[in-house]
Design an enzyme around this catalytic site. Structure first.
Site, short mmCIF file in Angstrom:
data_model
loop_
_atom_site.label_atom_id
_atom_site.label_comp_id
_atom_site.label_asym_id
_atom_site.label_seq_id
_atom_site.Cartn_x
_atom_site.Cartn_y
_atom_site.Cartn_z
CG LEU A 31 46.54 125.50 123.56
CD1 LEU A 31 46.34 125.58 125.06
CD2 LEU A 31 45.75 124.35 122.98
N GLY B 297 50.57 137.99 123.00
CA GLY B 297 51.58 136.94 122.84
C GLY B 297 50.92 135.68 122.34
CE LYS C 248 47.58 135.38 128.45
NZ LYS C 248 46.37 135.84 129.19
N GLY D 81 47.52 139.92 120.41
CA GLY D 81 48.42 141.02 120.67
C GLY D 81 49.24 140.84 121.93
CG ASP E 67 37.69 140.62 127.57
OD1 ASP E 67 36.75 141.10 126.91
OD2 ASP E 67 38.73 140.19 127.03
#
Length: 260
Positions: free
Chosen positions: A2, A8, A25, A6, A132
């Site tokens: 998907l 992974g 993830k 940085g 974020d």
């Protein structure tokens, strides 16, 4: 796959027990911050991202109940930490959606902003600071009642605290101006600033410049053209350079533009 970066990479999968769509993830262990939590009488070390997602509302049968996606399980394997999360479907990340449909109609941008403001207030009530907020970290889930905003990627997040932060983790272009100027910032005003930055990006045309905190602070950007006066007022109230003059996070959904 998907996505990758940085940290992974993230893969699509399904949970074998019930075929629930999941996102898997993989994170380089060197990039994972661990925190100590108490379970019963014992201390356990878990990834901070997992901890924050649990605080945000993850738990048994929590899939789909919150704006934030739920963490289902996690593993530490060799040099990786693997997180298994719910994967809303059908859904598309907001960045990809805007690549095809930008600028968004003001009505759709309003609905996305209204849902985001409610989600951020919920997080702050649970003492979670995402830190974020940007198009890449929002999904638009297609539901019978319309698009539903889902919040992902808590890797830059932290606990809400009363004293200012002195280190920034997140997308530098959306860092609040007070951090740029003083190296100090607070959770609520930062979430409001990033909400304004996101809204600008949803509404701008290709001819209007991409949002960066520096460009806005220097006066190189203005509100996108063709907006209602209430929308302009909301955007400018989120993007006031002085944090004490911004709308409060708990005031966002009470602004005239977002009220039903």
């Amino acid at each position: 796959m998907l996505g990758e970066g940085g940290y992974g990479c993230v893969y699509a999968g399904v949970r074998r027990a019930d075929l629930l769509p999941v996102a898997i993830k993989h994170i380089h262990r060197a990039n994972v911050e661990f925190v100590l939590v108490t379970k019963g009488t014992q201390l356990h070390s878990i990834p901070k991202e997992v901890f924050l997602m649990h605080l945000a509302g993850s738990g048994p049968h929590s899939e789909g109940r919150n704006a934030s996606v739920s963490i289902l399980d996690w593993f530490s394997v060799d040099h990786e930490v693997i997180l298994v999360m719910e994967r809303p479907t059908p859904a598309e990340d907001l960045f990809g959606y805007c690549m095809e449909h930008a600028p968004l109609p003001e009505g759709l941008a309003k609905e996305i902003t209204r849902q985001l403001a409610a989600a951020l207030n919920h997080l702050h009530e649970r003492r979670v600071f995402h830190r974020d907020i940007k198009m890449d970290n929002l999904l638009l889930q297609d539901t019978p009642s319309g698009p539903r905003v889902r919040l992902i990627d808590f890797g830059c997040g932290c606990r809400v605290q009363s004293e200012p932060y002195s280190e920034f983790s997140g997308t530098v272009d959306f860092a609040p101006p007070e951090f740029v100027l003083t190296k100090r910032y607070n959770a609520g005003p930062t979430s409001v600033w990033q909400t304004g930055a996101l809204l600008y990006e949803l509404l701008r045309s290709d001819e209007e410049g991409e949002f960066t905190t520096e460009a806005w602070r220097n006066g190189d950007l203005a509100c996108p053209s063709g907006l209602s006066q209430e929308c302009q007022d909301f955007l400018e109230a989120c993007l006031r350079v002085e944090p004490t003059q911004r709308l409060g996070l708990d005031q966002l959904n009470h602004h005239a533009w977002l009220r039903p």
